[in-house]
Design a protein around this motif. Structure first.
Motif, PDB file in Angstrom:
ATOM      1  N   GLU A   1       3.740   3.779  -2.036  1.00 56.54           N
ATOM      2  CA  GLU A   1       3.502   2.432  -2.551  1.00 56.54           C
ATOM      3  C   GLU A   1       3.618   1.403  -1.436  1.00 56.54           C
ATOM      4  O   GLU A   1       4.345   1.592  -0.461  1.00 56.54           O
ATOM      5  N   GLY A   2       2.872   0.334  -1.598  1.00 55.48           N
ATOM      6  CA  GLY A   2       2.909  -0.731  -0.605  1.00 55.48           C
ATOM      7  C   GLY A   2       2.250  -1.978  -1.142  1.00 55.48           C
ATOM      8  O   GLY A   2       2.172  -2.185  -2.361  1.00 55.48           O
ATOM      9  N   ARG A   3       1.718  -2.757  -0.232  1.00 55.82           N
ATOM     10  CA  ARG A   3       1.134  -4.036  -0.624  1.00 55.82           C
ATOM     11  C   ARG A   3      -0.096  -4.325   0.239  1.00 55.82           C
ATOM     12  O   ARG A   3      -0.056  -4.165   1.466  1.00 55.82           O
ATOM     13  N   LEU A   4      -1.181  -4.683  -0.425  1.00 58.48           N
ATOM     14  CA  LEU A   4      -2.350  -5.155   0.302  1.00 58.48           C
ATOM     15  C   LEU A   4      -2.053  -6.571   0.790  1.00 58.48           C
ATOM     16  O   LEU A   4      -1.919  -7.499  -0.020  1.00 58.48           O
ATOM     17  N   LEU A   5      -1.928  -6.722   2.106  1.00 59.56           N
ATOM     18  CA  LEU A   5      -1.585  -8.021   2.680  1.00 59.56           C
ATOM     19  C   LEU A   5      -2.795  -8.941   2.754  1.00 59.56           C
ATOM     20  O   LEU A   5      -2.721 -10.110   2.404  1.00 59.56           O
ATOM     21  N   TYR A   6      -3.910  -8.390   3.243  1.00 59.30           N
ATOM     22  CA  TYR A   6      -5.130  -9.192   3.322  1.00 59.30           C
ATOM     23  C   TYR A   6      -6.326  -8.292   3.621  1.00 59.30           C
ATOM     24  O   TYR A   6      -6.182  -7.162   4.079  1.00 59.30           O
ATOM     25  N   ASN A   7      -7.511  -8.830   3.328  1.00 59.00           N
ATOM     26  CA  ASN A   7      -8.776  -8.203   3.689  1.00 59.00           C
ATOM     27  C   ASN A   7      -9.295  -8.866   4.960  1.00 59.00           C
ATOM     28  O   ASN A   7      -9.038 -10.058   5.189  1.00 59.00           O
ATOM     29  N   GLN A   8     -10.010  -8.110   5.755  1.00 60.45           N
ATOM     30  CA  GLN A   8     -10.612  -8.700   6.938  1.00 60.45           C
ATOM     31  C   GLN A   8     -12.062  -8.241   7.057  1.00 60.45           C
ATOM     32  O   GLN A   8     -12.512  -7.370   6.315  1.00 60.45           O
ATOM     33  N   ALA A   9     -12.783  -8.842   8.028  1.00 64.65           N
ATOM     34  CA  ALA A   9     -14.208  -8.543   8.174  1.00 64.65           C
ATOM     35  C   ALA A   9     -14.582  -8.491   9.650  1.00 64.65           C
ATOM     36  O   ALA A   9     -15.454  -9.223  10.116  1.00 64.65           O
TER      37      ALA A   9
END
Length: 396
Positions: free
Chosen positions: A341-349
């Motif tokens: 388990e964890g956490r999606l911190l951010y999306n990038q491109a």
């Protein structure tokens, strides 16, 4: 009903006292309507069958029932007890006897909160296993040549989970694409290369859906890189849409990844993001996961771009909602699995990676050692929410 509760009761105990204790105990758990009493006729037919040991002195009753129960179900025995009237002691004697017979079981006992949580977890796991029974998954083309460890034991999958794998040739898909027509592609904001490729990408989607329906599949994995040379396009849009429609649609012919996605969908009713780690920081527990497609029902918004490795066709750059996630993968022979388990911190491109890119931070940074020391292939599945306990219970 998903849950059934069967009772073991000694005749030495006052029936009225036992009945009152039962009403209180099961009522606090919201399970009073699931009680079947001492009639075990339909034992083994529910997502979860509980044996409620209501009193002491029931060990002999259970021993006499055991042959019948074994004939009805091969699942572990779940012994529920309130702890009143020597019920816990009887449960311990019964469980000890089961172990001596080489049988699995557990005693469900503790606070109301713990018992309720454990029962709900077992019910959901049992329902997922029932949903997997009879599941038919397609392997369209063989696994990609670079997936040298990502194969499956078909007999084990059939025996343990009831999943059947069906082989479908790439030629059948190519032939179906050739005879498939689609309407005009919608107007989109994208590069000219993407606009030019979109009708072909949608044709692949329609063709794959035809194969799914013709073969009676609940899901499939596709040797998608072959499409680059054969039809000069990609399956990324097709997989993104089919996953969003409730099918499991995996990339690169990766059977264990498809299996992991199917288990996730059966357990949670949601799609999974098949991706592979691009970078890992063992100290912080941060992992960058990337791939060129993601189920459209997993993202808040998305953009269309070219496929990363080839620069052709259409790929998906999806932006998933930040928050809790679970990374999951099961081996193709079910010998082991990984869930963190964890956490999606951010999306990038970033331009130099597969188009959908997610920075995930594991709750326990030490779990990154798995990826660097003993991984189950390269692809792993990102699922929204925290589900480690449930996924492990399904496979245990």
């Amino acid at each position: 009903m998903d849950t059934a509760i069967y009772t073991l009761t000694s005749e030495l105990h006052d029936p009225q006292v036992v009945a009152a204790a039962t009403r209180e105990f099961l009522g606090n758990l919201g399970l009073e309507h699931d009680m079947r009493g001492s009639d075990f006729a339909d034992y083994g037919s529910h997502a979860l069958d509980l044996i409620y040991v209501r009193t002491g002195g029931t060990e002999g009753i259970f021993r006499r029932l055991l042959p019948e129960l074994k004939a009805k179900s091969c699942r572990p025995f779940r012994l529920l007890t309130s702890g009143k009237s020597n019920s816990l002691a009887a449960s311990m004697e019964i469980l000890s006897y089961l172990r001596q017979q080489g049988l699995e079981g557990e005693i469900i006992h503790g606070s109301r909160e713990y018992v309720a949580y454990r029962i709900e977890l077992l019910r959901r796991a049992g329902k997922a296993r029932m949903d997997l029974r009879g599941c038919r998954l397609g392997v369209i083309g063989e696994p990609s040549d670079w997936l040298i460890s990502s194969h499956a034991d078909r007999e084990v999958l059939k025996e343990r989970l009831g999943i059947e794998l069906t082989d479908i040739s790439m030629q059948e898909l190519i032939d179906t694409i050739a005879t498939t027509e689609t309407g005009a592609a919608p107007e989109i904001q994208a590069s000219e290369e993407v606009k030019k490729s979109l009708p072909g990408a949608l044709r692949i989607y329609v063709a794959l859906k035809k194969l799914v329906q013709q073969h009676g599949l609940q899901g499939f994995t596709l040797r998608c890189f072959d499409l680059l040379s054969k039809v000069y396009n990609t399956g990324c849009v097709a997989l993104a849409r089919l996953n969003a429609e409730g099918y499991v649609a995996g990339c690169e012919g990766d059977v264990p990844a498809m299996l992991s996605m199917m288990i996730g969908r059966s357990a949670l009713g949601v799609s999974g993001f098949q991706s592979n780690p691009a970078t890992i920081d063992p100290v912080s527990g941060r992992i960058l996961m990337a791939h060129c497609t993601i189920p459209l029902d997993m993202v808040e918004r998305y953009e269309l771009d070219t496929h990363f490795e080839s620069g052709i066709g259409v790929a998906i750059r999806g932006y998933m909602k930040e928050g809790p996630v679970t990374l999951f993968k099961v081996a193709g022979d079910l010998s082991r699995w990984f869930a963190a388990e964890g956490r999606l911190l951010y999306n990038q491109a970033e331009p130099d990676l597969c188009r959908t890119q997610q920075f995930i931070e594991l709750d326990d940074p030490s779990q990154t050692a798995y990826f660097l020391n003993n991984p189950i292939g390269n692809h792993h599945i990102v699922l929204p929410g925290r589900h480690k306990d449930l996924l492990e219970e399904i496979l245990r």
